[in-house]
Design a protein around this motif. Structure first.
Motif, PDB file in Angstrom:
ATOM      1  N   VAL A   1      23.182   1.164   3.457  1.00 58.75           N
ATOM      2  CA  VAL A   1      21.915   1.118   2.732  1.00 58.75           C
ATOM      3  C   VAL A   1      21.015   2.248   3.216  1.00 58.75           C
ATOM      4  CG1 VAL A   1      19.931  -0.285   2.069  1.00 58.75           C
ATOM      5  CG2 VAL A   1      22.144  -1.378   2.510  1.00 58.75           C
ATOM      6  N   LYS A   2      20.785   3.225   2.356  1.00 55.36           N
ATOM      7  CA  LYS A   2      19.961   4.390   2.664  1.00 55.36           C
ATOM      8  C   LYS A   2      18.805   4.472   1.671  1.00 55.36           C
ATOM      9  CE  LYS A   2      22.732   5.770   5.950  1.00 55.36           C
ATOM     10  NZ  LYS A   2      22.854   7.028   6.662  1.00 55.36           N
ATOM     11  N   GLY A   3      17.831   5.320   1.979  1.00 51.96           N
ATOM     12  CA  GLY A   3      16.745   5.514   1.043  1.00 51.96           C
ATOM     13  C   GLY A   3      15.433   5.849   1.719  1.00 51.96           C
ATOM     14  N   TRP A   4      14.344   5.578   0.989  1.00 54.57           N
ATOM     15  CA  TRP A   4      12.991   5.896   1.433  1.00 54.57           C
ATOM     16  C   TRP A   4      12.088   4.717   1.122  1.00 54.57           C
ATOM     17  CZ3 TRP A   4      11.764  10.844   3.384  1.00 54.57           C
ATOM     18  CH2 TRP A   4      12.757  11.827   3.219  1.00 54.57           C
ATOM     19  N   LEU A   5      11.131   4.469   1.999  1.00 56.38           N
ATOM     20  CA  LEU A   5      10.088   3.484   1.764  1.00 56.38           C
ATOM     21  C   LEU A   5       8.741   4.191   1.757  1.00 56.38           C
ATOM     22  CD1 LEU A   5      11.354   0.565   4.048  1.00 56.38           C
ATOM     23  CD2 LEU A   5      11.862   0.996   1.625  1.00 56.38           C
ATOM     24  N   PHE A   6       7.880   3.815   0.812  1.00 53.53           N
ATOM     25  CA  PHE A   6       6.633   4.531   0.563  1.00 53.53           C
ATOM     26  C   PHE A   6       5.444   3.588   0.786  1.00 53.53           C
ATOM     27  CE2 PHE A   6      10.043   6.483  -1.712  1.00 53.53           C
ATOM     28  CZ  PHE A   6       9.834   7.841  -1.577  1.00 53.53           C
ATOM     29  N   TYR A   7       4.425   4.114   1.476  1.00 53.47           N
ATOM     30  CA  TYR A   7       3.268   3.316   1.875  1.00 53.47           C
ATOM     31  C   TYR A   7       2.001   3.946   1.296  1.00 53.47           C
ATOM     32  CZ  TYR A   7       6.676   1.449   5.136  1.00 53.47           C
ATOM     33  OH  TYR A   7       7.804   0.866   5.684  1.00 53.47           O
ATOM     34  N   ARG A   8       1.070   3.099   0.856  1.00 57.96           N
ATOM     35  CA  ARG A   8      -0.172   3.641   0.310  1.00 57.96           C
ATOM     36  C   ARG A   8      -0.854   4.516   1.353  1.00 57.96           C
ATOM     37  NH1 ARG A   8      -4.455   0.555  -3.587  1.00 57.96           N
ATOM     38  NH2 ARG A   8      -5.507   2.465  -4.289  1.00 57.96           N
TER      39      ARG A   8
ATOM     40  N   CYS B   1      14.644   3.269  -3.263  1.00 58.90           N
ATOM     41  CA  CYS B   1      13.290   3.762  -3.009  1.00 58.90           C
ATOM     42  C   CYS B   1      12.328   2.642  -3.372  1.00 58.90           C
ATOM     43  CB  CYS B   1      13.003   5.009  -3.844  1.00 58.90           C
ATOM     44  SG  CYS B   1      13.942   6.466  -3.340  1.00 58.90           S
ATOM     45  N   TYR B   2      11.651   2.104  -2.380  1.00 58.31           N
ATOM     46  CA  TYR B   2      10.712   1.009  -2.594  1.00 58.31           C
ATOM     47  C   TYR B   2       9.320   1.415  -2.131  1.00 58.31           C
ATOM     48  CZ  TYR B   2      14.694  -2.180  -3.279  1.00 58.31           C
ATOM     49  OH  TYR B   2      15.831  -2.804  -3.741  1.00 58.31           O
ATOM     50  N   LEU B   3       8.311   0.894  -2.829  1.00 54.52           N
ATOM     51  CA  LEU B   3       6.917   1.130  -2.471  1.00 54.52           C
ATOM     52  C   LEU B   3       6.342  -0.153  -1.874  1.00 54.52           C
ATOM     53  CD1 LEU B   3       7.658   3.136  -4.874  1.00 54.52           C
ATOM     54  CD2 LEU B   3       5.200   3.286  -5.266  1.00 54.52           C
ATOM     55  N   HIS B   4       5.605  -0.009  -0.782  1.00 50.95           N
ATOM     56  CA  HIS B   4       4.967  -1.169  -0.167  1.00 50.95           C
ATOM     57  C   HIS B   4       3.765  -1.566  -1.013  1.00 50.95           C
ATOM     58  CE1 HIS B   4       2.370  -3.352   2.709  1.00 50.95           C
ATOM     59  NE2 HIS B   4       3.532  -3.852   3.097  1.00 50.95           N
TER      60      HIS B   4
ATOM     61  N   HIS C   1      13.462   4.384   9.542  1.00 52.89           N
ATOM     62  CA  HIS C   1      13.732   4.621   8.122  1.00 52.89           C
ATOM     63  C   HIS C   1      12.867   5.754   7.560  1.00 52.89           C
ATOM     64  CE1 HIS C   1      10.313   1.682   7.846  1.00 52.89           C
ATOM     65  NE2 HIS C   1       9.944   2.465   6.844  1.00 52.89           N
ATOM     66  N   GLY C   2      13.387   6.390   6.505  1.00 54.25           N
ATOM     67  CA  GLY C   2      12.657   7.457   5.836  1.00 54.25           C
ATOM     68  C   GLY C   2      11.371   6.938   5.213  1.00 54.25           C
ATOM     69  N   ARG C   3      10.273   7.671   5.406  1.00 52.21           N
ATOM     70  CA  ARG C   3       8.953   7.216   4.963  1.00 52.21           C
ATOM     71  C   ARG C   3       8.291   8.256   4.062  1.00 52.21           C
ATOM     72  NH1 ARG C   3       6.546   3.095   8.427  1.00 52.21           N
ATOM     73  NH2 ARG C   3       8.051   2.478  10.019  1.00 52.21           N
ATOM     74  N   GLY C   4       7.573   7.745   3.081  1.00 53.62           N
ATOM     75  CA  GLY C   4       6.725   8.563   2.235  1.00 53.62           C
ATOM     76  C   GLY C   4       5.430   7.831   1.965  1.00 53.62           C
ATOM     77  N   TRP C   5       4.655   8.304   0.982  1.00 53.06           N
ATOM     78  CA  TRP C   5       3.347   7.746   0.679  1.00 53.06           C
ATOM     79  C   TRP C   5       3.258   7.486  -0.818  1.00 53.06           C
ATOM     80  CZ3 TRP C   5       1.775  11.066  -2.925  1.00 53.06           C
ATOM     81  CH2 TRP C   5       2.267  12.380  -2.848  1.00 53.06           C
ATOM     82  N   TRP C   6       2.260   6.738  -1.218  1.00 52.43           N
ATOM     83  CA  TRP C   6       1.936   6.666  -2.636  1.00 52.43           C
ATOM     84  C   TRP C   6       0.426   6.685  -2.812  1.00 52.43           C
ATOM     85  CZ3 TRP C   6      -0.835   2.481  -4.544  1.00 52.43           C
ATOM     86  CH2 TRP C   6      -0.736   1.259  -3.877  1.00 52.43           C
ATOM     87  N   ALA C   7       0.003   7.191  -3.974  1.00 57.73           N
ATOM     88  CA  ALA C   7      -1.416   7.305  -4.297  1.00 57.73           C
ATOM     89  C   ALA C   7      -1.601   7.034  -5.779  1.00 57.73           C
ATOM     90  CB  ALA C   7      -1.937   8.702  -3.956  1.00 57.73           C
ATOM     91  N   THR C   8      -2.726   6.447  -6.142  1.00 56.25           N
ATOM     92  CA  THR C   8      -3.028   6.236  -7.553  1.00 56.25           C
ATOM     93  C   THR C   8      -3.442   7.558  -8.188  1.00 56.25           C
ATOM     94  OG1 THR C   8      -5.355   5.753  -7.153  1.00 56.25           O
ATOM     95  CG2 THR C   8      -3.812   3.886  -7.072  1.00 56.25           C
TER      96      THR C   8
ATOM     97  N   ALA D   1       9.554  -8.780   0.790  1.00 54.19           N
ATOM     98  CA  ALA D   1       9.196  -8.951  -0.618  1.00 54.19           C
ATOM     99  C   ALA D   1       8.095  -8.003  -1.057  1.00 54.19           C
ATOM    100  CB  ALA D   1       8.761 -10.397  -0.871  1.00 54.19           C
ATOM    101  N   ASP D   2       7.343  -7.447  -0.113  1.00 59.04           N
ATOM    102  CA  ASP D   2       6.264  -6.522  -0.463  1.00 59.04           C
ATOM    103  C   ASP D   2       6.771  -5.135  -0.840  1.00 59.04           C
ATOM    104  OD1 ASP D   2       4.136  -8.305  -0.141  1.00 59.04           O
ATOM    105  OD2 ASP D   2       4.001  -7.928   2.004  1.00 59.04           O
ATOM    106  N   TYR D   3       8.061  -4.885  -0.699  1.00 59.19           N
ATOM    107  CA  TYR D   3       8.642  -3.586  -1.033  1.00 59.19           C
ATOM    108  C   TYR D   3       9.273  -3.693  -2.419  1.00 59.19           C
ATOM    109  CZ  TYR D   3       7.846  -2.428   3.839  1.00 59.19           C
ATOM    110  OH  TYR D   3       7.256  -2.189   5.050  1.00 59.19           O
ATOM    111  N   VAL D   4       8.688  -2.983  -3.377  1.00 57.73           N
ATOM    112  CA  VAL D   4       9.071  -3.142  -4.782  1.00 57.73           C
ATOM    113  C   VAL D   4       9.512  -1.812  -5.358  1.00 57.73           C
ATOM    114  CG1 VAL D   4       7.443  -5.060  -5.033  1.00 57.73           C
ATOM    115  CG2 VAL D   4       6.710  -2.748  -5.648  1.00 57.73           C
ATOM    116  N   GLY D   5      10.374  -1.880  -6.358  1.00 58.83           N
ATOM    117  CA  GLY D   5      10.777  -0.678  -7.062  1.00 58.83           C
ATOM    118  C   GLY D   5       9.622  -0.097  -7.848  1.00 58.83           C
ATOM    119  N   PRO D   6       9.598   1.218  -8.063  1.00 60.47           N
ATOM    120  CA  PRO D   6       8.455   1.846  -8.743  1.00 60.47           C
ATOM    121  C   PRO D   6       8.198   1.268 -10.128  1.00 60.47           C
ATOM    122  CG  PRO D   6      10.274   3.395  -8.489  1.00 60.47           C
ATOM    123  CD  PRO D   6      10.603   2.214  -7.652  1.00 60.47           C
TER     124      PRO D   6
END
Length: 328
Positions: A203-210, A141-144, A225-232, A157-162
């Motif tokens: 390689v499976k998982g989710w990528l999360f975008y602001r 699970c990586y966050l952009h 690929h599986g997609r999600g979001w992130w928020a502050t 490289a912009d996809y990082v672990g939480p």
């Protein structure tokens, strides 16, 4: 969350949803899109289904397992599992031991030389057609962390672990340059599994975008690929109120398949109190210092709470820290 079926999605489950969480996680592991495209010549993708018949046979097998999941539960409970990767390994190992497709030869095969451990092969597998395969499994699970307009092509490289201890470009390089070549090393004959093994990555998982960002995907990624979001945390109240009114924090071992549960209408006092509104969720996680994965739920006509989206709530200082880590 049910797996839907469409004519152009042959890996989707075509019948009623699987109800057991562990079986649903296994189905997700087998049927969900890969995170990556093939990274040839070394990074071929693993395919659990070697023949056209193995996919429908596996779907039938999954429904039978969903009806009687206790053997899988006992296997998972035999040892304490705390890591998501280990949980995924146990699920895939169960399928390879009991499912109707590829057969497990060995799992967790250590490679040593002069008393030094060089690495460990996740799975040695033989297909029903006789192919000898070396599978390396990763569930990530990586966050952009980049700005949406930073690059025309996107950077892995912009996809990082939480927790900013892992990065997708580094993980892929380790897979391609270290893990997948293990079975071709001269020392591998000492493991007792000599011979030619074809390395493949799983390689499976989710990528999360602001939320609100639509960055260009790097060429390495599978577009499906599986997609999600992130928020502050600062953005969370306004974001959450616009998206759902039922939320739940997801513990790490629930990061695989979308979640689903039955609403307790006849005993509302027994309903799971972890499904809360946005403000209550914020209060629940207020003492957690790092990113927290959460999911939004809605009730369907059958009385199930179905996951509609998932994402991370991150500290307000996290985006700047993540961008620095992505640029190291």
């Amino acid at each position: 969350m049910p797996f839907s079926v469409t004519p152009d999605s042959p890996r989707d489950l075509p019948r009623e949803p699987l109800r057991d969480p562990a079986v649903r996680d296994l189905a997700w592991l087998l049927l969900s899109p890969d995170l990556l495209r093939p990274q040839l010549p070394m990074g071929a993708l693993a395919n659990p289904f070697d023949t056209p018949q193995e996919l429908p046979a596996t779907i039938d097998w999954l429904y039978a397992l969903d009806a009687v999941p206790e053997p899988l539960h006992r296997d998972l409970a035999a040892t304490r599992i705390t890591r998501l990767g280990r949980y995924a390994e146990r699920l895939l190992g169960w399928f390879l031991q009991h499912g109707p497709a590829a057969r497990l030869i060995a799992a967790g095969v250590p490679l040593r030389h002069a008393g030094v451990t060089l690495g460990e092969c996740d799975f040695l597998v033989q297909s029903r057609q006789g192919a000898r395969l070396h599978w390396e499994l990763a569930v990530k699970c990586y966050l952009h962390a980049g700005n949406a307009g930073d690059s025309a092509t996107g950077r892995l490289a912009d996809y990082v672990g939480p927790n900013l201890k892992d990065r997708f470009d580094l993980k892929l390089a380790h897979l391609l340059n270290h893990q997948l070549p293990l079975s071709a090393r001269d020392e591998f004959a000492s493991t007792g599994y000599a011979g030619t093994w074809t390395p493949q990555m799983f390689v499976k998982g989710w990528l999360f975008y602001r939320h609100g960002d639509t960055p260009q995907d790097p060429v390495e990624l599978d577009p499906a690929h599986g997609r999600g979001w992130w928020a502050t945390r600062g953005d969370w109240p306004a974001f959450a109120l616009a998206h759902a009114n039922r939320w739940r924090a997801l513990p790490r071992l629930e990061w695989l398949a979308p979640r689903s549960t039955t609403v307790q209408r006849e005993q509302p006092e027994a309903a799971d109190a972890s499904y809360v509104d946005a403000l209550m969720l914020a209060a629940q996680i207020s003492d957690q210092h790092g990113p927290v994965m959460v999911a939004a739920f809605a009730e369907d006509d059958a009385g199930h709470l179905i996951e509609r989206s998932r994402g991370f709530i991150v500290p307000d200082e996290w985006p700047a820290q993540a961008r620095r880590y992505a640029q190291q």
